[in-house]
Motif scaffolding. Structure first.
Motif, PDB file in Angstrom:
ATOM      1  N   ILE A  22      35.826  38.852  29.719  1.00 57.40           N
ATOM      2  CA  ILE A  22      36.910  39.760  30.090  1.00 57.40           C
ATOM      3  C   ILE A  22      36.518  40.497  31.363  1.00 57.40           C
ATOM      4  N   SER A  23      37.468  40.607  32.283  1.00 55.89           N
ATOM      5  CA  SER A  23      37.301  41.448  33.467  1.00 55.89           C
ATOM      6  C   SER A  23      38.482  42.405  33.549  1.00 55.89           C
ATOM      7  N   TYR A  24      38.296  43.478  34.321  1.00 58.62           N
ATOM      8  CA  TYR A  24      39.326  44.508  34.456  1.00 58.62           C
ATOM      9  C   TYR A  24      39.796  44.603  35.908  1.00 58.62           C
ATOM     10  N   GLU A  25      41.090  44.793  36.067  1.00 56.39           N
ATOM     11  CA  GLU A  25      41.634  45.131  37.380  1.00 56.39           C
ATOM     12  C   GLU A  25      41.880  46.627  37.444  1.00 56.39           C
ATOM     13  N   VAL A  26      41.399  47.264  38.517  1.00 64.47           N
ATOM     14  CA  VAL A  26      41.602  48.702  38.706  1.00 64.47           C
ATOM     15  C   VAL A  26      42.276  48.954  40.053  1.00 64.47           C
ATOM     16  N   THR A 170      45.560  34.262  36.855  1.00 69.23           N
ATOM     17  CA  THR A 170      47.010  34.163  36.759  1.00 69.23           C
ATOM     18  C   THR A 170      47.678  35.531  36.814  1.00 69.23           C
ATOM     19  N   GLN A 171      48.921  35.506  37.237  1.00 69.49           N
ATOM     20  CA  GLN A 171      49.787  36.647  36.999  1.00 69.49           C
ATOM     21  C   GLN A 171      50.189  36.626  35.527  1.00 69.49           C
ATOM     22  N   ILE A 172      50.909  37.620  35.111  1.00 68.86           N
ATOM     23  CA  ILE A 172      51.187  37.815  33.696  1.00 68.86           C
ATOM     24  C   ILE A 172      52.103  36.717  33.158  1.00 68.86           C
ATOM     25  N   GLY A 193      45.581  36.410  33.360  1.00 73.84           N
ATOM     26  CA  GLY A 193      45.923  37.805  33.581  1.00 73.84           C
ATOM     27  C   GLY A 193      46.898  38.305  32.534  1.00 73.84           C
ATOM     28  N   MET A 194      46.632  39.493  31.996  1.00 76.85           N
ATOM     29  CA  MET A 194      47.512  40.085  30.990  1.00 76.85           C
ATOM     30  C   MET A 194      47.358  41.598  30.993  1.00 76.85           C
ATOM     31  N   GLY A 255      38.680  32.832  30.503  1.00 76.46           N
ATOM     32  CA  GLY A 255      38.513  34.248  30.233  1.00 76.46           C
ATOM     33  C   GLY A 255      39.823  34.990  30.395  1.00 76.46           C
ATOM     34  N   LEU A 256      39.741  36.323  30.250  1.00 74.34           N
ATOM     35  CA  LEU A 256      40.900  37.187  30.347  1.00 74.34           C
ATOM     36  C   LEU A 256      40.685  38.209  31.456  1.00 74.34           C
ATOM     37  N   HIS A 257      41.714  38.421  32.252  1.00 78.02           N
ATOM     38  CA  HIS A 257      41.672  39.432  33.301  1.00 78.02           C
ATOM     39  C   HIS A 257      42.709  40.486  32.942  1.00 78.02           C
TER      40      HIS A 257
END
Length: 284
Positions: A22-26, A170-172, A193-194, A255-257
């Motif tokens: 998992i990664s995070y977008e800030v 990916t975008q959502i 991406g979600m 994975g999940l972003h």
């Protein structure tokens, strides 16, 4: 709350693989650095968005500060905010000096390019010619298409960018089956991406904070967001994560972003519950 009983059988293995990656977008707001340090372990990779209103320097500055604190950070590099080749070279040198080894190259939401680069592919080409130093180069993908760009154009852009990248974020997309089918045609590892567990009220406040024009363009790209996320009771990040885990085995879904909208404390609590649920609990 997610429990061990909710995640079992074949899907548990797929979910565990996604949750471990998992990664995070800030977003580069004034309080972001403090919020990251207070809530997010340095083991969680980050990306930093680039807003038209704040400009690229805000993204680069936050990236440098988080790198200095021991985080792995990939700044968004929006092609339309670069002036020319010299500007690209300067930014790459600045990131290299800061210790960055990962970037995320996008076209950007500015209505008009600031210089020579109208899209991500044109920027990627110049980066390759200069000799970009990064081990990881991410590009965007659209499992459900784009609100204002025809599907054939989007697909062709991805085909041209793929040889110059190492992964796709990916975008959502709220449909796990659609995401899996789309990823099967992509020749790179795919990170999905979600949105994280952000409230609708927080999303609206964040959207207002990045400016009406950019917010509208973001929502236009994220077609599903309008009706799957903003309507009461219509979105649960754990449910979507479980569905993705069920379809992930044997695919290039890696994975999940998480689009955190800077709701970092709540996102991290949610991630830890998922880790516990799949038997991957960690001690910070």
């Amino acid at each position: 709350m997610t429990t061990q009983q909710e995640i079992a059988g074949p899907r548990r293995s797929g979910l565990a693989d996604l949750v471990r990656n998992i990664s995070y977008e800030v977003m580069p707001f004034t309080s972001t650095e403090r919020s990251v340090v207070e809530s997010v372990p340095s083991s969680v990779p980050l990306t930093v968005t680039a807003t038209e209103a704040k400009g690229l320097d805000a993204t680069l500055g936050l990236t440098e500060r988080l790198l200095a604190r021991g985080y792995r950070v990939a700044p968004h590099l929006p092609a339309r905010q670069f002036r020319d080749r010299a500007h690209v070279r300067d930014v790459l040198a600045r990131l290299t000096e800061a210790g960055a080894d990962s970037v995320f190259v996008i076209g950007g939401d500015a209505p008009q390019p600031a210089g020579e680069f109208p899209d991500a592919h044109s920027l990627l080409q110049v980066m390759a010619e200069i000799g970009q130093p990064f081990t990881e180069v991410g590009i965007g993908g659209y499992p459900e298409g784009h609100g204002s760009i025809p599907r054939p154009v989007i697909d062709d852009a991805l085909r041209r960018k793929t040889p110059l990248a190492t992964r796709v974020i990916t975008q959502i997309c709220f449909d796990a089956t659609t995401t899996r089918a789309w990823a099967a045609g992509v020749g790179l590892p795919v990170t999905v991406g979600m949105p994280g567990p952000v409230s609708r009220q927080k999303l609206i406040r964040i959207s207002a904070g990045i400016g009406l024009g950019q917010s509208a363009r973001f929502l236009q790209k994220q077609q599903s967001l309008l009706w799957r996320f903003l309507l009461p009771g219509s979105y649960n990040p754990t449910r979507l994560t479980r569905r993705l885990g069920a379809v992930a085995p044997g695919t290039n879904l890696r994975g999940l972003h998480i689009f955190t909208f800077n709701e970092l404390a709540g996102t991290e609590r949610w991630r830890r519950r998922l880790l516990d649920a799949v038997g991957e609990g960690e001690v910070r």
